[in-house]
Design a protein around this motif. Structure first.
Motif, PDB file in Angstrom:
ATOM      1  N   VAL A  82       0.796  -1.230   0.000  1.00 34.69           N
ATOM      2  CA  VAL A  82       0.000   0.000   0.000  1.00 34.69           C
ATOM      3  C   VAL A  82       0.829   1.280   0.000  1.00 34.69           C
ATOM      4  O   VAL A  82       0.280   2.369  -0.194  1.00 34.69           O
ATOM      5  N   SER A  83       2.153   1.181   0.226  1.00 34.59           N
ATOM      6  CA  SER A  83       2.953   2.414   0.293  1.00 34.59           C
ATOM      7  C   SER A  83       4.443   2.192   0.016  1.00 34.59           C
ATOM      8  O   SER A  83       4.995   1.153   0.376  1.00 34.59           O
ATOM      9  N   ASP A  84       5.054   3.215  -0.595  1.00 35.24           N
ATOM     10  CA  ASP A  84       6.506   3.203  -0.838  1.00 35.24           C
ATOM     11  C   ASP A  84       7.257   3.974   0.244  1.00 35.24           C
ATOM     12  O   ASP A  84       8.449   4.229   0.119  1.00 35.24           O
ATOM     13  N   ILE A  85       6.555   4.359   1.301  1.00 33.88           N
ATOM     14  CA  ILE A  85       7.135   5.178   2.362  1.00 33.88           C
ATOM     15  C   ILE A  85       8.390   4.505   2.964  1.00 33.88           C
ATOM     16  O   ILE A  85       8.536   3.281   2.906  1.00 33.88           O
ATOM     17  N   THR A  86       9.273   5.312   3.542  1.00 35.23           N
ATOM     18  CA  THR A  86      10.463   4.786   4.227  1.00 35.23           C
ATOM     19  C   THR A  86      10.046   3.851   5.366  1.00 35.23           C
ATOM     20  O   THR A  86       9.184   4.206   6.171  1.00 35.23           O
ATOM     21  N   LEU A  87      10.664   2.682   5.420  1.00 29.90           N
ATOM     22  CA  LEU A  87      10.366   1.731   6.494  1.00 29.90           C
ATOM     23  C   LEU A  87      11.559   1.654   7.439  1.00 29.90           C
ATOM     24  O   LEU A  87      12.708   1.527   7.012  1.00 29.90           O
ATOM     25  N   CYS A  88      11.241   1.758   8.720  1.00 26.93           N
ATOM     26  CA  CYS A  88      12.275   1.762   9.748  1.00 26.93           C
ATOM     27  C   CYS A  88      12.260   0.368  10.369  1.00 26.93           C
ATOM     28  O   CYS A  88      11.384   0.050  11.167  1.00 26.93           O
ATOM     29  N   LEU A  89      13.199  -0.476   9.953  1.00 28.39           N
ATOM     30  CA  LEU A  89      13.180  -1.889  10.337  1.00 28.39           C
ATOM     31  C   LEU A  89      13.752  -2.031  11.735  1.00 28.39           C
ATOM     32  O   LEU A  89      14.949  -1.807  11.957  1.00 28.39           O
ATOM     33  N   ASP A  90      12.866  -2.376  12.687  1.00 30.63           N
ATOM     34  CA  ASP A  90      13.176  -2.264  14.115  1.00 30.63           C
ATOM     35  C   ASP A  90      13.302  -3.637  14.756  1.00 30.63           C
ATOM     36  O   ASP A  90      12.294  -4.290  15.050  1.00 30.63           O
ATOM     37  N   ASN A  91      14.530  -4.082  14.956  1.00 32.92           N
ATOM     38  CA  ASN A  91      14.772  -5.343  15.665  1.00 32.92           C
ATOM     39  C   ASN A  91      16.232  -5.377  16.113  1.00 32.92           C
ATOM     40  O   ASN A  91      17.103  -4.916  15.393  1.00 32.92           O
ATOM     41  N   PRO A  92      16.502  -5.925  17.292  1.00 29.50           N
ATOM     42  CA  PRO A  92      17.904  -5.996  17.732  1.00 29.50           C
ATOM     43  C   PRO A  92      18.718  -7.063  16.995  1.00 29.50           C
ATOM     44  O   PRO A  92      19.946  -7.017  16.999  1.00 29.50           O
ATOM     45  N   GLN A 120      18.372  -8.150   8.282  1.00 24.54           N
ATOM     46  CA  GLN A 120      18.830  -8.601   6.965  1.00 24.54           C
ATOM     47  C   GLN A 120      17.647  -9.082   6.111  1.00 24.54           C
ATOM     48  O   GLN A 120      17.509  -8.703   4.946  1.00 24.54           O
ATOM     49  N   ALA A 121      16.792  -9.897   6.714  1.00 22.10           N
ATOM     50  CA  ALA A 121      15.625 -10.431   6.003  1.00 22.10           C
ATOM     51  C   ALA A 121      14.657  -9.301   5.655  1.00 22.10           C
ATOM     52  O   ALA A 121      14.089  -9.268   4.557  1.00 22.10           O
ATOM     53  N   GLY A 122      14.493  -8.349   6.573  1.00 25.43           N
ATOM     54  CA  GLY A 122      13.600  -7.208   6.327  1.00 25.43           C
ATOM     55  C   GLY A 122      14.099  -6.350   5.180  1.00 25.43           C
ATOM     56  O   GLY A 122      13.327  -5.930   4.317  1.00 25.43           O
ATOM     57  N   VAL A 123      15.398  -6.126   5.138  1.00 21.85           N
ATOM     58  CA  VAL A 123      16.014  -5.319   4.077  1.00 21.85           C
ATOM     59  C   VAL A 123      15.800  -5.983   2.717  1.00 21.85           C
ATOM     60  O   VAL A 123      15.427  -5.326   1.732  1.00 21.85           O
ATOM     61  N   LYS A 124      15.996  -7.281   2.685  1.00 20.99           N
ATOM     62  CA  LYS A 124      15.832  -8.040   1.444  1.00 20.99           C
ATOM     63  C   LYS A 124      14.394  -7.911   0.921  1.00 20.99           C
ATOM     64  O   LYS A 124      14.170  -7.721  -0.277  1.00 20.99           O
ATOM     65  N   ALA A 125      13.437  -7.976   1.838  1.00 22.83           N
ATOM     66  CA  ALA A 125      12.024  -7.888   1.451  1.00 22.83           C
ATOM     67  C   ALA A 125      11.646  -6.470   1.033  1.00 22.83           C
ATOM     68  O   ALA A 125      10.746  -6.260   0.227  1.00 22.83           O
ATOM     69  N   CYS A 126      12.362  -5.515   1.590  1.00 23.57           N
ATOM     70  CA  CYS A 126      12.045  -4.095   1.429  1.00 23.57           C
ATOM     71  C   CYS A 126      12.505  -3.542   0.088  1.00 23.57           C
ATOM     72  O   CYS A 126      11.816  -2.730  -0.523  1.00 23.57           O
ATOM     73  N   GLY A 127      13.671  -3.978  -0.365  1.00 20.50           N
ATOM     74  CA  GLY A 127      14.233  -3.447  -1.598  1.00 20.50           C
ATOM     75  C   GLY A 127      14.851  -2.088  -1.384  1.00 20.50           C
ATOM     76  O   GLY A 127      16.052  -1.970  -1.181  1.00 20.50           O
ATOM     77  N   GLU A 128      14.019  -1.048  -1.405  1.00 19.34           N
ATOM     78  CA  GLU A 128      14.529   0.320  -1.282  1.00 19.34           C
ATOM     79  C   GLU A 128      13.839   1.075  -0.158  1.00 19.34           C
ATOM     80  O   GLU A 128      12.770   0.673   0.302  1.00 19.34           O
ATOM     81  N   ASN A 129      14.481   2.201   0.212  1.00 22.98           N
ATOM     82  CA  ASN A 129      13.840   3.163   1.103  1.00 22.98           C
ATOM     83  C   ASN A 129      13.586   2.613   2.516  1.00 22.98           C
ATOM     84  O   ASN A 129      12.440   2.485   2.944  1.00 22.98           O
ATOM     85  N   PHE A 130      14.665   2.325   3.198  1.00 18.65           N
ATOM     86  CA  PHE A 130      14.547   1.821   4.567  1.00 18.65           C
ATOM     87  C   PHE A 130      15.634   2.419   5.446  1.00 18.65           C
ATOM     88  O   PHE A 130      16.644   2.930   4.961  1.00 18.65           O
ATOM     89  N   ILE A 131      15.375   2.350   6.749  1.00 14.66           N
ATOM     90  CA  ILE A 131      16.355   2.752   7.759  1.00 14.66           C
ATOM     91  C   ILE A 131      16.536   1.548   8.690  1.00 14.66           C
ATOM     92  O   ILE A 131      15.547   0.875   9.020  1.00 14.66           O
ATOM     93  N   ILE A 132      17.762   1.266   9.072  1.00 16.62           N
ATOM     94  CA  ILE A 132      18.019   0.157   9.988  1.00 16.62           C
ATOM     95  C   ILE A 132      17.882   0.650  11.432  1.00 16.62           C
ATOM     96  O   ILE A 132      18.534   1.592  11.840  1.00 16.62           O
ATOM     97  N   ASN A 133      16.988   0.006  12.193  1.00 15.86           N
ATOM     98  CA  ASN A 133      16.736   0.383  13.588  1.00 15.86           C
ATOM     99  C   ASN A 133      16.843  -0.864  14.463  1.00 15.86           C
ATOM    100  O   ASN A 133      15.869  -1.565  14.614  1.00 15.86           O
ATOM    101  N   SER A 134      17.942  -1.149  15.067  1.00 16.94           N
ATOM    102  CA  SER A 134      19.091  -0.274  15.246  1.00 16.94           C
ATOM    103  C   SER A 134      20.305  -1.116  15.573  1.00 16.94           C
ATOM    104  O   SER A 134      20.184  -2.302  15.828  1.00 16.94           O
ATOM    105  N   THR A 135      21.457  -0.462  15.629  1.00 15.85           N
ATOM    106  CA  THR A 135      22.634  -1.111  16.213  1.00 15.85           C
ATOM    107  C   THR A 135      22.886  -0.487  17.579  1.00 15.85           C
ATOM    108  O   THR A 135      22.488   0.648  17.837  1.00 15.85           O
TER     109      THR A 135
END
Ligand code: THG
Length: 261
Positions: free
Chosen positions: A67-77, A83-98
């Motif tokens: 439903v949206s191309d908005i930036t996704l902030c993938l939140d997991n320690p 890694q899996a979230g990034v792969k599914a996301c393709g583009e436009n994401f922020i890693i949350n967090s180190t």
């Protein structure tokens, strides 16, 4: 202020149930409402209830992406979940967090560099969250230096000084204000600063007032991103009014409406 929606989080019962039942419509409804209310990005957090965190993260990403191309902030320690979230996301994401633990920096930073993503870094290390301003600054400096060696410029780093609940750590907000101001002069260009604002009001009765006051004060110190509920209208109006005070938004009598337009 870069507004990151906090609502798609397994901490909330509706989200926990939607993840368990793989109820796409429920998640997509929250996503649409949060975007309409002013979210610039959506934090996706599967929570702790499910065993299959990778499966849940991939499903959340795919569900929102329908439903949206908005930036996704993938939140997991966990690195594997990100890694899996990034792969599914393709583009436009922020890693949350180190965190600033050596072990985390060694995995998350090269990955962020490789993907070109921005990354949120919590100022906590092997010894936990420091109680002092100086402790947080030391960790922030370590993060920025290590990031630079990994090829990540400060503009792609979001330092998070870690907000704690006011009812258990009342000495912290004042220290956080100071830390935020100091983080901003650690590098040129400066890093971004982000917080999970609702942490502050967990288990309290005046959530909007506590978070709103903190947000205004932190914005004055240089905070430029926050994980919040944009459907909290008092909080959003304080955020927008803060932008006027900082001369980021031109004042006129209809500034609230103008900002929203
Ligand atoms: N920094 C970063 N990421 C984060 C956080 C942070 N991600 C998660 C969290 N903190 C930010 N998100 C939330 C979402 C909800 C709440 C707090 C933080 C919250 N929940 C209510 C409570 O606990 O009282 C209600 C929960 C419920 O309804 O069950 O306050 O700090 N980088």
């Amino acid at each position: 202020m870069f507004v990151i929606s906090e609502k798609i989080n397994g901490m909330f019962k509706v989200v926990r149930k939607a993840i368990a039942a793989r109820d796409k419509a429920a998640i997509q409804d929250i996503a649409r409402r949060q975007i309409a209310a002013g979210a610039n990005a959506l934090d996706l957090n599967v929570g702790t209830a499910t065993d299959d965190r990778i499966g849940a993260m991939v499903w959340l990403v795919e569900t929102v992406r329908e439903v949206s191309d908005i930036t996704l902030c993938l939140d997991n320690p966990k690195f594997e979940v990100i890694q899996a979230g990034v792969k599914a996301c393709g583009e436009n994401f922020i890693i949350n967090s180190t965190t600033a633990k050596d072990e985390d920096l060694a995995r998350f930073l090269p990955f962020a560099a490789e993907t070109g993503a921005a990354i949120i870094a919590l100022t906590l290390d092997e010894k936990g969250v420091p109680n002092t301003v100086e402790g947080r600054i030391e960790i922030a400096a370590k993060i920025l230096i290590t990031a630079e060696s990994a090829g990540i410029p400060p503009e792609r780093i979001y330092l998070d000084p870690v907000v704690l609940p006011i009812n258990i750590a009342q000495d912290q907000p004042k220290k956080l204000m100071e830390a935020i101001g100091q983080f901003k002069i650690l590098s040129s260009p400066p890093p971004h600063i982000v917080i999970g604002l609702s942490n502050l009001a967990q288990g309290t009765t005046e959530k909007s007032l506590l978070t709103g006051t903190f947000l205004a004060m932190a914005a004055g110190m240089g905070l430029d991103a926050a994980i919040i509920d944009p459907e909290d209208s008092l909080l959003m109006e304080i955020m927008i009014t803060g932008e006027v005070m900082l001369n980021n938004v031109i004042y006129n009598d209809d500034y609230l409406k103008a900002y929203r337009a």
